[in-house]
Design a protein around this motif. Structure first.
Motif, mmCIF file in Angstrom:
data_model
loop_
_atom_site.group_PDB
_atom_site.id
_atom_site.type_symbol
_atom_site.label_atom_id
_atom_site.label_comp_id
_atom_site.label_asym_id
_atom_site.label_seq_id
_atom_site.Cartn_x
_atom_site.Cartn_y
_atom_site.Cartn_z
ATOM 1 N N GLU A 144 0.846 -1.204 0.000
ATOM 2 C CA GLU A 144 0.000 0.000 0.000
ATOM 3 C C GLU A 144 0.875 1.246 0.000
ATOM 4 O OE1 GLU A 144 -0.251 2.194 2.702
ATOM 5 O OE2 GLU A 144 0.834 1.093 4.236
ATOM 6 N N LYS A 147 -1.444 7.604 2.162
ATOM 7 C CA LYS A 147 -1.040 8.606 3.145
ATOM 8 C C LYS A 147 -2.203 8.834 4.097
ATOM 9 C CE LYS A 147 -0.157 11.758 -0.017
ATOM 10 N NZ LYS A 147 -0.439 10.949 -1.198
ATOM 11 N N GLY A 252 11.258 17.474 11.004
ATOM 12 C CA GLY A 252 11.518 16.088 10.605
ATOM 13 C C GLY A 252 10.251 15.268 10.455
ATOM 14 N N LYS A 317 1.275 14.568 11.897
ATOM 15 C CA LYS A 317 0.968 15.525 10.839
ATOM 16 C C LYS A 317 -0.489 15.955 11.042
ATOM 17 C CE LYS A 317 -0.502 12.413 7.140
ATOM 18 N NZ LYS A 317 -0.287 11.983 5.766
HETATM 19 C C1 UDX Z 1 3.720 7.819 4.239
HETATM 20 C C2 UDX Z 1 3.852 7.682 2.702
HETATM 21 O O1 UDX Z 1 3.676 8.963 2.096
HETATM 22 C C3 UDX Z 1 2.885 6.645 2.171
HETATM 23 O O2 UDX Z 1 3.089 6.489 0.771
HETATM 24 C C4 UDX Z 1 3.152 5.329 2.883
HETATM 25 O O3 UDX Z 1 2.355 4.308 2.417
HETATM 26 C C5 UDX Z 1 2.973 5.517 4.383
HETATM 27 O O4 UDX Z 1 3.878 6.544 4.833
HETATM 28 P P1 UDX Z 1 2.103 9.031 5.975
HETATM 29 O O5 UDX Z 1 2.898 8.347 7.047
HETATM 30 O O6 UDX Z 1 0.630 9.041 6.090
HETATM 31 O O7 UDX Z 1 2.436 8.362 4.553
HETATM 32 O O8 UDX Z 1 2.586 10.545 5.962
HETATM 33 P P2 UDX Z 1 3.217 11.592 4.945
HETATM 34 O O9 UDX Z 1 2.193 12.573 4.528
HETATM 35 O O10 UDX Z 1 3.975 10.931 3.885
HETATM 36 O O11 UDX Z 1 4.224 12.362 5.946
HETATM 37 C C6 UDX Z 1 5.180 11.656 6.715
HETATM 38 C C7 UDX Z 1 5.951 12.596 7.614
HETATM 39 O O12 UDX Z 1 6.835 13.402 6.854
HETATM 40 C C8 UDX Z 1 5.100 13.564 8.421
HETATM 41 O O13 UDX Z 1 5.612 13.629 9.744
HETATM 42 C C9 UDX Z 1 5.272 14.892 7.708
HETATM 43 O O14 UDX Z 1 5.115 15.984 8.579
HETATM 44 C C10 UDX Z 1 6.696 14.771 7.215
HETATM 45 N N1 UDX Z 1 6.978 15.582 6.013
HETATM 46 C C11 UDX Z 1 6.333 15.305 4.831
HETATM 47 C C12 UDX Z 1 7.930 16.588 6.070
HETATM 48 O O15 UDX Z 1 8.534 16.847 7.119
HETATM 49 N N2 UDX Z 1 8.200 17.302 4.924
HETATM 50 C C13 UDX Z 1 7.586 17.048 3.747
HETATM 51 O O16 UDX Z 1 7.906 17.734 2.752
HETATM 52 C C14 UDX Z 1 6.620 16.023 3.688
#
Ligand code: UDX
Length: 436
Positions: A144, A147, A252, A317
């Protein structure tokens, strides 16, 4: 086999429920099995405990096509394709804990017509070892890429669907592919072998995490040279080879996937004797970003002993109440380690966070958290924090200082309200024009 064959789902957690809802929306009968009777009863009554936009509505809309059960027998009787959606949390050493996957496999008949479709994120090699243990069972890897917060849309409009199968399981792979056919052009399907499908998932998450740690280090350098990381990311992102996503600098990444998958890939490589140098740094940079927040606070406040620090946001997030591996957990512990008194507010995650952060004072509102605080740290970019009346906030705080861990607030608005503002790699003044 009919194009409309039933779908089986094992594990009615976040991935399992999104999978259930979306396949039902595509017109399939879905049988979802979970071992927790309470959860199954609640779901059967239409109660969804997970905060995921559009999910509860989609489950309700398709209620006639969905059965929730605790019975493995009912699942095996009703469905051939069994999407395994149990979680694979990290162990202390950073490996993926496969005990739930193993428990599912142990429940399946050794010799059957069923197909185990692995949605859970597992280290490369897991499929091969399951196939060795269960030679009669067809095995397909179908990771999968959802997000949190946009999982339903991600399922219905995926960038790609990866279907991995090894020799002998071609028919099973075709049956899985056929399930996704109603997505049409929205669901480009990539057929691979099992190990490659497993690696695609881990490598994708590790690459995205690398992008984040990369831009965070660029942000740190921007601070030194008078550049603005937002502008730098915009300029980089316009290069199609780089792309603009996952270049938001901040404190982060967190969440249930990135930290776990990055360390699982590092461990997986290590177990083969290969030291994944880059991922070691990606993880370190992610940890160091929290330390920089502490440094920024100390720059303005001196020692943090006895200082009251308000954390705005706790979830990893916005638009989720998920606290797994949230940056707020590390930050709160670090601030307390420096002797600070920590108060926090999150519009959705406060309750869940309160159980994990027992020594952190949980406030009922952002204003209550900010009252009397020596500094605020924006941890999660919830929209309501942008909408605060920052002049009123300045008057209620003991000291008007904001460290914006997500570069989310408007520095000009904060300056007008009388704040000292610290972003991550952002300049408090316009970047100087250099003439060479
Ligand atoms: C992620 C992947 O995007 C998804 O494809 C996978 O299946 C599961 O993990 P998710 O954990 O829901 O999804 O969160 P995502 O929106 O990707 O963000 C992950 C983390 O990175 C968050 O803590 C977010 O704040 C951080 N982030 C994201 C950043 O710090 N900077 C960015 O530019 C993007």
């Amino acid at each position: 086999m009919s194009e409309r064959e039933a779908v089986g789902v094992i594990g009615a957690g976040w991935v399992g429920l999104v999978t259930t809802a979306c396949f039902a929306e595509l017109g399939y009968e879905v049988i979802a099995r979970d071992i927790l009777a309470e959860k199954v009863e609640a779901l059967s009554r239409g109660e969804v405990a997970i905060h995921e936009p559009g999910l509860a509505e989609m489950l309700r809309r398709n209620v006639e096509r969905i059965t929730f059960t605790t019975s493995m027998e009912e699942l095996l009787d009703g469905a051939r394709l069994l999407f395994t959606c149990v979680d694979t949390p990290p162990t202390y050493s950073g490996d993926a804990d496969l005990s739930r996957v193993r428990a599912v496999v142990a429940d399946l008949p050794a010799d059957s017509d069923h197909v185990l479709v692995m949605k859970s994120t597992v280290p490369a090699g897991t499929g091969e070892s399951i196939r060795r243990d269960m030679p009669g069972l067809a095995y397909v890897s179908c990771p999968e890429f959802l997000k949190e917060g946009t999982a339903v849309a991600d399922f219905m409009h995926p960038d790609r669907v990866v279907v991995g199968a090894d020799a002998g399981d071609e028919e099973a792979a075709e049956a899985v592919e056929a399930l996704y056919a109603p997505l049409g052009a929205d669901g480009e399907i990539l057929r691979t072998d099992v190990a490659s499908a497993e690696m695609i998932k881990l490598a994708s998450n590790a690459f995205l995490a690398t992008k984040i740690s990369f831009i965070n280090e660029i942000a740190n350098v921007c601070e030194e040279v008078g550049a603005d990381v937002g502008e730098v990311a915009r300029g980089m992102g316009l290069d199609k080879r780089i792309g603009s996503s996952f270049l938001r600098a901040g404190i982060g990444y967190g969440g249930s996937c990135f930290p776990k998958d990055v360390s699982a890939l590092k461990m997986l490589a290590g177990n083969t004797g290969y030291h994944f140098q880059l991922l070691t740094s990606v993880i370190e940079v992610n940890e160091l970003q929290k330390r920089r927040v502490v440094g920024k606070l100390e720059k303005h406040l001196g020692s943090l002993i006895g200082k009251r620090i308000a954390l705005l946001g706790l979830a990893f997030k916005p638009d989720t109440d998920d606290m797994r591996e949230a940056s707020s957990l590390v930050l709160a512990a670090r601030l307390q380690g420096e002797g600070a008194e920590v108060v926090a507010y999150d519009p959705v995650a406060s309750g869940r966070a309160g159980e994990m952060l027992t020594s952190v004072e949980m406030a009922d509102s952002a204003m209550a958290a900010l009252e009397g605080a020596d500094a605020a740290v924006l941890v999660t970019e919830w929209a309501e924090f942008r909408d605060l009346d920052w002049s009123v906030v300045a008057a209620t705080m003991a000291n008007p200082l904001v460290v914006d861990g997500r570069n989310f607030l408007d520095p000009a608005v904060l300056a007008t309200a009388g704040f000292e503002y610290e972003g991550i790699g952002r300049q408090p003044r316009p970047a100087p024009t250099q003439v060479y």
